[in-house]
Motif scaffolding. Structure first.
Motif, PDB file in Angstrom:
ATOM      1  N   ARG A 218       0.803  -1.221   0.000  1.00  0.00           N
ATOM      2  CA  ARG A 218       0.000   0.000   0.000  1.00  0.00           C
ATOM      3  C   ARG A 218       0.839   1.276   0.000  1.00  0.00           C
ATOM      4  O   ARG A 218       0.314   2.358  -0.239  1.00  0.00           O
ATOM      5  CB  ARG A 218      -0.942  -0.011   1.207  1.00  0.00           C
ATOM      6  N   VAL A 219       2.137   1.153   0.286  1.00  0.00           N
ATOM      7  CA  VAL A 219       3.024   2.321   0.267  1.00  0.00           C
ATOM      8  C   VAL A 219       4.251   1.960  -0.556  1.00  0.00           C
ATOM      9  O   VAL A 219       5.032   1.083  -0.171  1.00  0.00           O
ATOM     10  CB  VAL A 219       3.454   2.740   1.690  1.00  0.00           C
ATOM     11  N   MET A 220       4.437   2.632  -1.690  1.00  0.00           N
ATOM     12  CA  MET A 220       5.567   2.321  -2.557  1.00  0.00           C
ATOM     13  C   MET A 220       5.730   3.390  -3.626  1.00  0.00           C
ATOM     14  O   MET A 220       4.794   4.145  -3.922  1.00  0.00           O
ATOM     15  CB  MET A 220       5.392   0.945  -3.213  1.00  0.00           C
ATOM     16  N   VAL A 221       6.922   3.457  -4.192  1.00  0.00           N
ATOM     17  CA  VAL A 221       7.171   4.327  -5.335  1.00  0.00           C
ATOM     18  C   VAL A 221       6.401   3.784  -6.533  1.00  0.00           C
ATOM     19  O   VAL A 221       6.301   2.568  -6.727  1.00  0.00           O
ATOM     20  CB  VAL A 221       8.677   4.389  -5.651  1.00  0.00           C
ATOM     21  N   VAL A 222       5.845   4.671  -7.344  1.00  0.00           N
ATOM     22  CA  VAL A 222       5.115   4.262  -8.545  1.00  0.00           C
ATOM     23  C   VAL A 222       6.117   3.763  -9.586  1.00  0.00           C
ATOM     24  O   VAL A 222       6.964   4.521 -10.069  1.00  0.00           O
ATOM     25  CB  VAL A 222       4.293   5.437  -9.112  1.00  0.00           C
ATOM     26  N   LYS A 223       6.014   2.486  -9.941  1.00  0.00           N
ATOM     27  CA  LYS A 223       6.966   1.870 -10.876  1.00  0.00           C
ATOM     28  C   LYS A 223       6.379   1.867 -12.290  1.00  0.00           C
ATOM     29  O   LYS A 223       6.122   0.817 -12.875  1.00  0.00           O
ATOM     30  CB  LYS A 223       7.296   0.444 -10.425  1.00  0.00           C
ATOM     31  N   ASN A 224       6.162   3.059 -12.832  1.00  0.00           N
ATOM     32  CA  ASN A 224       5.659   3.143 -14.202  1.00  0.00           C
ATOM     33  C   ASN A 224       6.818   3.333 -15.181  1.00  0.00           C
ATOM     34  O   ASN A 224       7.987   3.390 -14.786  1.00  0.00           O
ATOM     35  CB  ASN A 224       4.622   4.262 -14.334  1.00  0.00           C
ATOM     36  N   MET A 225       6.504   3.423 -16.470  1.00  0.00           N
ATOM     37  CA  MET A 225       7.544   3.494 -17.492  1.00  0.00           C
ATOM     38  C   MET A 225       8.429   4.719 -17.304  1.00  0.00           C
ATOM     39  O   MET A 225       9.661   4.639 -17.428  1.00  0.00           O
ATOM     40  CB  MET A 225       6.915   3.512 -18.890  1.00  0.00           C
ATOM     41  N   LYS A 226       7.836   5.860 -16.991  1.00  0.00           N
ATOM     42  CA  LYS A 226       8.607   7.093 -16.846  1.00  0.00           C
ATOM     43  C   LYS A 226       9.618   6.971 -15.719  1.00  0.00           C
ATOM     44  O   LYS A 226      10.798   7.329 -15.872  1.00  0.00           O
ATOM     45  CB  LYS A 226       7.662   8.270 -16.598  1.00  0.00           C
ATOM     46  N   TYR A 227       9.173   6.467 -14.574  1.00  0.00           N
ATOM     47  CA  TYR A 227      10.084   6.334 -13.435  1.00  0.00           C
ATOM     48  C   TYR A 227      11.170   5.298 -13.708  1.00  0.00           C
ATOM     49  O   TYR A 227      12.358   5.547 -13.472  1.00  0.00           O
ATOM     50  CB  TYR A 227       9.313   5.947 -12.174  1.00  0.00           C
ATOM     51  N   LEU A 228      10.788   4.118 -14.185  1.00  0.00           N
ATOM     52  CA  LEU A 228      11.753   3.033 -14.355  1.00  0.00           C
ATOM     53  C   LEU A 228      12.824   3.378 -15.382  1.00  0.00           C
ATOM     54  O   LEU A 228      14.004   3.058 -15.187  1.00  0.00           O
ATOM     55  CB  LEU A 228      11.029   1.746 -14.743  1.00  0.00           C
ATOM     56  N   ASN A 229      12.444   4.026 -16.478  1.00  0.00           N
ATOM     57  CA  ASN A 229      13.451   4.412 -17.468  1.00  0.00           C
ATOM     58  C   ASN A 229      14.370   5.503 -16.929  1.00  0.00           C
ATOM     59  O   ASN A 229      15.577   5.503 -17.196  1.00  0.00           O
ATOM     60  CB  ASN A 229      12.776   4.864 -18.762  1.00  0.00           C
ATOM     61  N   TRP A 230      13.814   6.439 -16.174  1.00  0.00           N
ATOM     62  CA  TRP A 230      14.670   7.459 -15.546  1.00  0.00           C
ATOM     63  C   TRP A 230      15.660   6.802 -14.592  1.00  0.00           C
ATOM     64  O   TRP A 230      16.854   7.103 -14.623  1.00  0.00           O
ATOM     65  CB  TRP A 230      13.805   8.468 -14.787  1.00  0.00           C
ATOM     66  N   ARG A 231      15.179   5.883 -13.787  1.00  0.00           N
ATOM     67  CA  ARG A 231      16.018   5.294 -12.733  1.00  0.00           C
ATOM     68  C   ARG A 231      17.082   4.348 -13.280  1.00  0.00           C
ATOM     69  O   ARG A 231      18.239   4.368 -12.811  1.00  0.00           O
ATOM     70  CB  ARG A 231      15.117   4.548 -11.731  1.00  0.00           C
TER      71      ARG A 231
END
Length: 359
Positions: A218-231
């Protein structure tokens, strides 16, 4: 002795301004081991997935002598998506220690966080430093969440011992053969319809996967395409290996890996996410990671995981041993409307190495 000759220059606190970058990098080079270049700085502090970082500085004249920064990130809190942040790069010039610089910066930074719409921040610190955050005089409460577990698996006993005791190659190979027979846990994925393929970046299918996989906690960083590619893709100077699990052309999981070479080669499981309640996907991704690490001559594999996650139990069954990470995960609340019971319960959090800024 004339006190005027030995007194430190007066300093003040202000927000980051365009053009401060070189002064910040100079401070990093003095106060921290391992210098970073401007390309890396722009990636982390200017081009983040939720906008530029919130950076506050201490300055003595034209000289930057302290910094505290938080990088905004999209976070899932319960059923809502809010603007969160990760605390990074708390730096004080060695000549200005013990002058209250960080306390002064934090007061401005925290007020600014709330003004910029940040609802919650998180970060890790060593356990001897962490209690200081809770004792700070701040209207924004800080909470200790838990100590992440460090999970370690030896996949080449020969390479591990050779790095320490200079064992001959023949003996090392014999030990590895015996070790593989003792520790191997084989699973067949032939009839599951799941395949794990290496990719260079995350595509749009990861967003649909995230909507399904986010139910894990219920508490986590949003692991979408924008975030994952940035990271993991856009980060300068770091090469990650990404494996995507698919079933009938649908993305059902991913794992992100990293190698480090010091006296021996170590492998890191930096990020891992799979559809909830389908352990076979997680098992396959970990098996694919082990296959990659063995091919790269890795001696030990490490993973940071909270003990309340389902992946923790799977990793333990696959031969990972728990060790003390020495880290503490904590959070600070800026939005008083966030349910405190939700965000302070460690059972609600999902956190991996990639959610930190050290790997």
């Amino acid at each position: 002795m004339n006190d005027a000759n030995t007194a430190k220059p007066e300093w003040s606190v202000r927000e980051y301004l365009e053009g401060d970058e070189e002064g910040i990098l100079e401070l990093r080079g003095i106060a921290l081991s391992g210098s970073k270049n401007r390309q890396w700085w722009d990636w982390q502090f200017k081009n983040g997935p939720a906008g530029p970082a919130n950076i506050w500085l201490a300055v003595a004249g034209q000289k930057i002598i302290g910094q505290n920064a938080q990088i905004p990130l999209p976070m899932k809190i319960g059923e809502q998506i809010c603007k969160g942040s990760i605390a990074v790069d708390v730096i004080t010039h060695p000549d200005y220690q013990r002058q209250g610089i960080q306390n002064a910066i934090r007061k401005q930074l925290f007020d600014s966080n709330r003004g910029k719409g940040i609802s919650i921040s998180y970060g890790t610190a060593t356990r001897n430093i962490f209690p200081l955050y809770g004792r700070m005089d701040s209207p924004y409460p800080h909470f200790n969440i838990c100590q992440p577990a460090l999970l370690v698996k030896i996949i080449s006993l020969g390479k591990l011992l050779t790095s320490r005791y200079k064992i001959p190659g023949v003996a090392s190979n014999l030990m590895d053969s015996a070790w593989a027979r003792i520790t191997s846990r084989t699973s067949s994925f032939k009839n599951t319809g799941i395949i794990a393929q290496q990719v260079s970046s995350f595509d749009e299918s990861i967003d649909a996967f995230w909507q399904k996989a986010s139910g894990i906690k219920r508490v986590m960083v949003v692991k979408n395409m924008k975030y994952l590619n940035w990271r993991y893709v856009e980060k300068p100077g770091k090469e990650y290996k990404i494996f995507i699990a698919k079933r009938n052309d649908e993305t059902v999981g991913y794992v992100v890996l990293k190698l480090e070479n010091n006296t021996m080669t170590r492998g890191f499981i930096v990020d891992l996410l799979a559809l909830p309640d389908e352990d076979i996907i997680t098992q396959m991704l970990i098996a694919r990671a082990m296959e990659y690490f063995r091919a790269e001559g890795v001696a030990t594999v490490l993973c940071l995981m909270l003990t309340d996650t389902p992946y923790y139990g799977i990793l333990r069954k696959l031969g990972f041993m728990q060790r003390n990470s020495g880290l503490q995960l904590g959070t600070r609340l800026y939005d008083r409307n966030l349910p405190r019971e939700l965000v302070t319960d460690p059972a609600n959090w999902y956190f991996v190495w990639g959610d930190n800024d050290t790997r």
